[in-house]
Design a protein around this motif. Sequence first.
Motif, PDB file in Angstrom:
ATOM      1  N   ILE A  38      32.781  41.974  36.337  1.00  0.00           N
ATOM      2  CA  ILE A  38      32.601  43.393  36.650  1.00  0.00           C
ATOM      3  C   ILE A  38      33.764  44.225  36.113  1.00  0.00           C
ATOM      4  N   ILE A  39      34.992  43.691  36.240  1.00  0.00           N
ATOM      5  CA  ILE A  39      36.148  44.456  35.753  1.00  0.00           C
ATOM      6  C   ILE A  39      36.399  44.202  34.271  1.00  0.00           C
ATOM      7  N   GLY A  40      35.569  43.353  33.654  1.00  0.00           N
ATOM      8  CA  GLY A  40      35.671  43.119  32.212  1.00  0.00           C
ATOM      9  C   GLY A  40      36.831  42.261  31.789  1.00  0.00           C
ATOM     10  N   ASP A  41      37.200  41.269  32.616  1.00  0.00           N
ATOM     11  CA  ASP A  41      38.352  40.430  32.286  1.00  0.00           C
ATOM     12  C   ASP A  41      38.134  39.006  32.788  1.00  0.00           C
ATOM     13  N   THR A  42      37.391  38.211  32.038  1.00  0.00           N
ATOM     14  CA  THR A  42      37.149  36.816  32.411  1.00  0.00           C
ATOM     15  C   THR A  42      37.952  35.838  31.556  1.00  0.00           C
ATOM     16  N   GLU A  43      38.710  36.341  30.611  1.00  0.00           N
ATOM     17  CA  GLU A  43      39.445  35.464  29.691  1.00  0.00           C
ATOM     18  C   GLU A  43      40.448  34.592  30.450  1.00  0.00           C
ATOM     19  N   GLY A  44      40.358  33.296  30.215  1.00  0.00           N
ATOM     20  CA  GLY A  44      41.285  32.366  30.837  1.00  0.00           C
ATOM     21  C   GLY A  44      40.838  31.829  32.173  1.00  0.00           C
ATOM     22  N   PHE A  45      39.723  32.332  32.693  1.00  0.00           N
ATOM     23  CA  PHE A  45      39.245  31.816  33.973  1.00  0.00           C
ATOM     24  C   PHE A  45      38.394  30.569  33.752  1.00  0.00           C
ATOM     25  N   SER A  46      38.654  29.533  34.538  1.00  0.00           N
ATOM     26  CA  SER A  46      37.877  28.300  34.457  1.00  0.00           C
ATOM     27  C   SER A  46      37.631  27.759  35.849  1.00  0.00           C
ATOM     28  N   ALA A  47      36.371  27.499  36.164  1.00  0.00           N
ATOM     29  CA  ALA A  47      36.030  26.920  37.458  1.00  0.00           C
ATOM     30  C   ALA A  47      36.628  25.527  37.616  1.00  0.00           C
ATOM     31  N   LYS A  48      36.899  24.863  36.499  1.00  0.00           N
ATOM     32  CA  LYS A  48      37.417  23.489  36.538  1.00  0.00           C
ATOM     33  C   LYS A  48      38.835  23.423  37.116  1.00  0.00           C
ATOM     34  N   ASN A  49      39.539  24.539  37.106  1.00  0.00           N
ATOM     35  CA  ASN A  49      40.898  24.574  37.641  1.00  0.00           C
ATOM     36  C   ASN A  49      41.020  25.493  38.853  1.00  0.00           C
ATOM     37  N   PHE A  50      39.879  25.866  39.420  1.00  0.00           N
ATOM     38  CA  PHE A  50      39.889  26.843  40.507  1.00  0.00           C
ATOM     39  C   PHE A  50      39.619  26.158  41.841  1.00  0.00           C
TER      40      PHE A  50
ATOM     41  N   LEU B  72      37.055  46.602  44.552  1.00  0.00           N
ATOM     42  CA  LEU B  72      37.463  46.217  43.203  1.00  0.00           C
ATOM     43  C   LEU B  72      38.133  47.368  42.469  1.00  0.00           C
ATOM     44  N   LYS B  73      37.668  48.575  42.707  1.00  0.00           N
ATOM     45  CA  LYS B  73      38.205  49.742  42.006  1.00  0.00           C
ATOM     46  C   LYS B  73      39.435  50.334  42.690  1.00  0.00           C
ATOM     47  N   GLU B  74      39.401  50.351  44.016  1.00  0.00           N
ATOM     48  CA  GLU B  74      40.386  51.142  44.747  1.00  0.00           C
ATOM     49  C   GLU B  74      41.367  50.330  45.578  1.00  0.00           C
ATOM     50  N   ARG B  75      41.033  49.073  45.861  1.00  0.00           N
ATOM     51  CA  ARG B  75      41.848  48.288  46.778  1.00  0.00           C
ATOM     52  C   ARG B  75      42.200  46.941  46.142  1.00  0.00           C
ATOM     53  N   THR B  76      42.455  45.960  46.994  1.00  0.00           N
ATOM     54  CA  THR B  76      42.766  44.612  46.526  1.00  0.00           C
ATOM     55  C   THR B  76      41.695  43.637  47.002  1.00  0.00           C
ATOM     56  N   VAL B  77      41.245  42.784  46.099  1.00  0.00           N
ATOM     57  CA  VAL B  77      40.279  41.730  46.414  1.00  0.00           C
ATOM     58  C   VAL B  77      40.923  40.396  46.077  1.00  0.00           C
ATOM     59  N   VAL B  78      40.887  39.462  47.029  1.00  0.00           N
ATOM     60  CA  VAL B  78      41.462  38.139  46.816  1.00  0.00           C
ATOM     61  C   VAL B  78      40.363  37.093  46.966  1.00  0.00           C
ATOM     62  N   VAL B  79      40.151  36.299  45.931  1.00  0.00           N
ATOM     63  CA  VAL B  79      39.185  35.202  45.981  1.00  0.00           C
ATOM     64  C   VAL B  79      39.984  33.900  46.036  1.00  0.00           C
ATOM     65  N   ILE B  80      39.946  33.238  47.191  1.00  0.00           N
ATOM     66  CA  ILE B  80      40.695  32.004  47.369  1.00  0.00           C
ATOM     67  C   ILE B  80      40.045  30.896  46.547  1.00  0.00           C
ATOM     68  N   ALA B  81      40.856  30.124  45.846  1.00  0.00           N
ATOM     69  CA  ALA B  81      40.336  29.079  44.971  1.00  0.00           C
ATOM     70  C   ALA B  81      39.483  28.075  45.739  1.00  0.00           C
ATOM     71  N   GLY B  82      38.341  27.723  45.159  1.00  0.00           N
ATOM     72  CA  GLY B  82      37.421  26.764  45.747  1.00  0.00           C
ATOM     73  C   GLY B  82      36.148  26.720  44.935  1.00  0.00           C
ATOM     74  N   THR B  83      35.404  25.646  45.036  1.00  0.00           N
ATOM     75  CA  THR B  83      34.228  25.493  44.180  1.00  0.00           C
ATOM     76  C   THR B  83      33.115  26.486  44.507  1.00  0.00           C
ATOM     77  N   THR B  84      32.955  26.852  45.779  1.00  0.00           N
ATOM     78  CA  THR B  84      31.956  27.872  46.120  1.00  0.00           C
ATOM     79  C   THR B  84      32.403  29.235  45.644  1.00  0.00           C
ATOM     80  N   ASN B  85      33.708  29.478  45.691  1.00  0.00           N
ATOM     81  CA  ASN B  85      34.236  30.775  45.286  1.00  0.00           C
ATOM     82  C   ASN B  85      34.375  30.932  43.778  1.00  0.00           C
ATOM     83  N   ALA B  86      34.288  29.841  43.030  1.00  0.00           N
ATOM     84  CA  ALA B  86      34.444  29.961  41.579  1.00  0.00           C
ATOM     85  C   ALA B  86      33.416  30.909  40.960  1.00  0.00           C
TER      86      ALA B  86
END
Length: 250
Positions: free
Chosen positions: A54-66, A31-45
């Motif tokens: 953790i990175i302090g940026d949840t604004e605009g995220f919605s499980a309903k559209n993920f 999360l700090k040094e590299r790239t993390v990709v979370v593929i959209a899905g209900t388990t991954n939401a």
Amino acid sequence: MKKIQFCLTPSAGKHLIAKAISLMPDVLTALKERTVVVIAGTTNAPVAYELLRIIGDTEGFSAKNFFRGLTVPEHTSVKSDFIGDVVIEKGKWLRGKTIFDVADSLSSGDIIFKGGNALNIADKEAGVLIGNPKVGTAYPIISAVYGRRAKLYVPIGCEKAVNDRISSIASLVNDSNSEGLRFLPLPGETITELDAMHIISGAKAYLIGGGGVLGAEGCSYFVAEGSDKELEALRNAVNEVKNEAPYSLD
């Protein structure tokens, strides 16, 4: 050692898995040094939300559209405003990006999360049902994992457990005489509720049963053994997620 039991709905299990992932040292480093990709899905939401928290940026995220696709009852229609996968590069959420945008740049130390549809608990293997003839998001994932050594984790609940080996299921489903969806073994490490319980507390957990009604459909029963300290930590973690509501688009 002492033993305690838990019953978790699929929704509760997903959130427990997400909490465990948020504690994993390699994930925190990526999360700090590299790239993390979370593929959209209900388990991954829940996973995406925990990592964004953790990175302090949840604004605009919605499980309903993920998600890209859902398994729902017949004659049920689903619509959403897809927000993209969650791509975090050196602590920054690249809004609107997907695995297709960044796969070619991933390499060792980068991490991908993708859910699955089938889990072989004994072999710690998972597979995913494929509807897209071009294999969908699995194609760039395989390229990144096998071609450039990116790491793939598969968060997946025990309610998706199957009896046969993942390779055997793939042979059966992908036979030239078969119809319907295809099936792809995933080249990654599974993270189930069993793993989550150990990551969070150090306790050893076992799946002992499942099933339910009135909202408990698909639930799983677990027994965990460990020291008093381990079991107390596990009990606290389970209490935090046990009342998670079922997934909803409302």
